[in-house]
Design a protein around this motif. Structure first.
Motif, PDB file in Angstrom:
ATOM      1  N   TYR A   1      39.278  31.621  39.437  1.00  0.00           N
ATOM      2  CA  TYR A   1      38.953  32.965  40.379  1.00  0.00           C
ATOM      3  C   TYR A   1      39.065  34.095  39.676  1.00  0.00           C
ATOM      4  O   TYR A   1      38.123  34.888  39.573  1.00  0.00           O
ATOM      5  CB  TYR A   1      40.034  32.786  41.432  1.00  0.00           C
TER       6      TYR A   1
ATOM      7  N   ASP B   1      41.892  37.902  47.517  1.00  0.00           N
ATOM      8  CA  ASP B   1      41.463  36.249  48.048  1.00  0.00           C
ATOM      9  C   ASP B   1      41.711  35.514  46.979  1.00  0.00           C
ATOM     10  O   ASP B   1      41.427  34.032  47.188  1.00  0.00           O
ATOM     11  CB  ASP B   1      39.999  36.589  48.270  1.00  0.00           C
ATOM     12  N   ALA B   2      42.589  35.808  46.160  1.00  0.00           N
ATOM     13  CA  ALA B   2      42.978  34.773  44.971  1.00  0.00           C
ATOM     14  C   ALA B   2      43.912  33.744  45.804  1.00  0.00           C
ATOM     15  O   ALA B   2      44.392  33.913  46.627  1.00  0.00           O
ATOM     16  CB  ALA B   2      43.630  35.296  44.046  1.00  0.00           C
ATOM     17  N   PRO B   3      43.560  32.733  45.149  1.00  0.00           N
ATOM     18  CA  PRO B   3      44.384  31.336  45.479  1.00  0.00           C
ATOM     19  C   PRO B   3      45.672  31.430  45.126  1.00  0.00           C
ATOM     20  O   PRO B   3      46.231  30.614  44.330  1.00  0.00           O
ATOM     21  CB  PRO B   3      43.626  29.950  45.007  1.00  0.00           C
TER      22      PRO B   3
ATOM     23  N   GLU C   1      35.632  34.279  37.289  1.00  0.00           N
ATOM     24  CA  GLU C   1      34.360  34.447  38.115  1.00  0.00           C
ATOM     25  C   GLU C   1      34.445  35.947  38.755  1.00  0.00           C
ATOM     26  O   GLU C   1      33.369  36.654  38.926  1.00  0.00           O
ATOM     27  CB  GLU C   1      34.274  33.394  39.053  1.00  0.00           C
ATOM     28  N   LYS C   2      35.773  36.583  39.160  1.00  0.00           N
ATOM     29  CA  LYS C   2      35.763  37.610  39.604  1.00  0.00           C
ATOM     30  C   LYS C   2      35.095  38.830  38.673  1.00  0.00           C
ATOM     31  O   LYS C   2      34.773  39.524  39.107  1.00  0.00           O
ATOM     32  CB  LYS C   2      36.991  37.912  40.355  1.00  0.00           C
TER      33      LYS C   2
ATOM     34  N   LEU D   1      42.410  40.699  43.710  1.00  0.00           N
ATOM     35  CA  LEU D   1      43.168  39.588  43.777  1.00  0.00           C
ATOM     36  C   LEU D   1      43.432  39.184  45.281  1.00  0.00           C
ATOM     37  O   LEU D   1      44.186  38.474  45.791  1.00  0.00           O
ATOM     38  CB  LEU D   1      44.414  39.639  42.982  1.00  0.00           C
TER      39      LEU D   1
ATOM     40  N   GLU E   1      42.741  26.787  39.411  1.00  0.00           N
ATOM     41  CA  GLU E   1      41.889  27.466  40.618  1.00  0.00           C
ATOM     42  C   GLU E   1      42.334  28.985  40.481  1.00  0.00           C
ATOM     43  O   GLU E   1      41.204  29.833  40.343  1.00  0.00           O
ATOM     44  CB  GLU E   1      42.515  27.011  41.862  1.00  0.00           C
ATOM     45  N   LYS E   2      43.401  29.578  39.850  1.00  0.00           N
ATOM     46  CA  LYS E   2      43.652  31.018  39.554  1.00  0.00           C
ATOM     47  C   LYS E   2      42.819  31.429  38.566  1.00  0.00           C
ATOM     48  O   LYS E   2      42.475  32.452  38.738  1.00  0.00           O
ATOM     49  CB  LYS E   2      45.155  30.903  39.433  1.00  0.00           C
TER      50      LYS E   2
END
Length: 359
Positions: free
Chosen positions: A153, A140-142, A156-157, A138, A149-150
């Motif tokens: 992320y 680089d998580a927004p 995809e992560k 996490l 967006e979270k």
């Protein structure tokens, strides 16, 4: 006096056997004895009554007592209960743990072993390792971004860093995802919930069935609306793609109840869930990638954008998918000319999702 109080009290009333219970029992590799079947029936009758259960099952070694306990345990966990199996020795604990894992491996049930061989320090060490890896994922998580967006992320992560491996160790919990980086549906679902909750996004794990058996996925709440998310079914490895550059699918990212029910079944009686009807944050609706009829120019615009980007044009077909896919293949030359992109293409699909991977 104790038993008098018990007789006057009422216990939890379990429901009748579910489809999973019947499937689970049919998977028993041996033929039950008459006494074993009677003991199983009596145990279930106790669980389905208001009377507090007080039953002792006796039998020689090898006569099936453990199987009776496993069936009762499975019946309990399907209604959200935890089950503890107490045994007198560490060796027997390990034996029972192995038996439970083997019998329940096809179902999304978390099983663990607690004994003197697994100290409190070891447990804390494992939890610390999980938290460290979760924090790394996490990093680089927004964190100040939107719920969408979270969720995107985390989606995809996990697909990028965790592989779908059917026989992965600890695959019914988050250890497999965070520490081994390989898991199955249950591990994906729990890992998704764990990460999203760290980001302040409401998420829970849903269990149900798909065509090849029991399955787990997630229900998320984004901007006040509910959506289903199934990372497993969007994982390229799960979809049989083995190339180094595995394209991600998004067909099961933020979908409605109606859509998930096309190929997933939920146990609505034991797990009542909100009806998901919103489409605003569905990946394909949000990015305006829904195609209702085949048009050369519309597909060409997506191909042109893909040529400038990651080389993958994604679209969702609402309507006759097979006819759309056939038209796409038959008109690829016309699409290439319209887009000004003269490259070959590989066509991949999942449900009504179509990927055009430029070569």
């Amino acid at each position: 006096e104790l038993y008098a109080v018990r007789q006057q009290s009422e216990g939890f009333v379990y429901g009748p056997d579910t489809v999973w219970q019947k499937e689970f029992e049919e998977m028993f590799p041996f033929e039950e004895t008459d006494d074993q079947l009677q003991a199983i029936e009596d145990t279930k009758h106790d669980m389905e009554s208001k009377k507090i259960m007080d039953r002792l099952i006796c039998g020689d070694v090898g006569y099936g007592k453990t199987e009776i306990a496993i069936r009762a345990a499975f019946k309990a966990v399907q209604e959200g209960k935890q089950v503890v199996c107490l045994v007198p020795t560490t060796i027997l604990a390990q034996q029972h743990y192995n038996t439970f894992v083997q019998r329940l491996k096809e179902f999304p049930v978390r099983i663990d072993l607690l004994c003197r061989f697994r100290s409190a320090a070891e447990q804390k060490k494992t939890q610390k390792a999980i938290d460290k890896e979760a924090d790394r994922m996490l990093a680089d998580a927004p964190k100040e971004g939107s719920d969408y967006e979270k969720a995107l992320y985390v989606f995809e992560k996990l697909i990028d860093e965790v592989d779908y491996v059917e026989d992965s160790a600890d695959n019914q919990n988050i250890i497999s995802a965070f520490l081994n980086h390989e898991t199955i549906c249950q591990g994906y679902a729990y890992a998704t919930q764990y990460l999203l909750e760290k980001l302040g996004v409401s998420c829970t794990t849903v269990i149900g069935n798909v065509s090849d058996g029991p399955h787990a996925w997630n229900l998320v709440q984004l901007d006040g609306a509910y959506y289903h998310v199934d990372i497993t079914w969007d994982d390229p490895v799960y979809n049989g793609i083995r190339e180094a550059d595995k394209p991600v699918f998004y067909g099961y990212f933020n979908v409605t109840t109606a859509q998930i029910r096309e190929d997933h079944t939920m146990d609505a009686e034991n797990y009542p869930l909100p009806d998901c009807t919103a489409t605003a944050l569905n990946y394909y609706h949000k990015n305006r990638l829904v195609q209702r009829a085949f048009q050369v120019d519309a597909v060409a615009a997506l191909v042109k954008a893909a040529d400038r980007g990651d080389g993958i044009a994604r679209l969702w077909v609402e309507g006759d998918f097979d006819a759309f896919a056939d038209s796409l293949r038959q008109n690829w030359s016309a699409i290439s000319r319209a887009a000004g992109v003269y490259r070959g293409a590989k066509f991949l699909s999942c449900s009504r999702e179509l990927l055009i991977v430029l070569q």
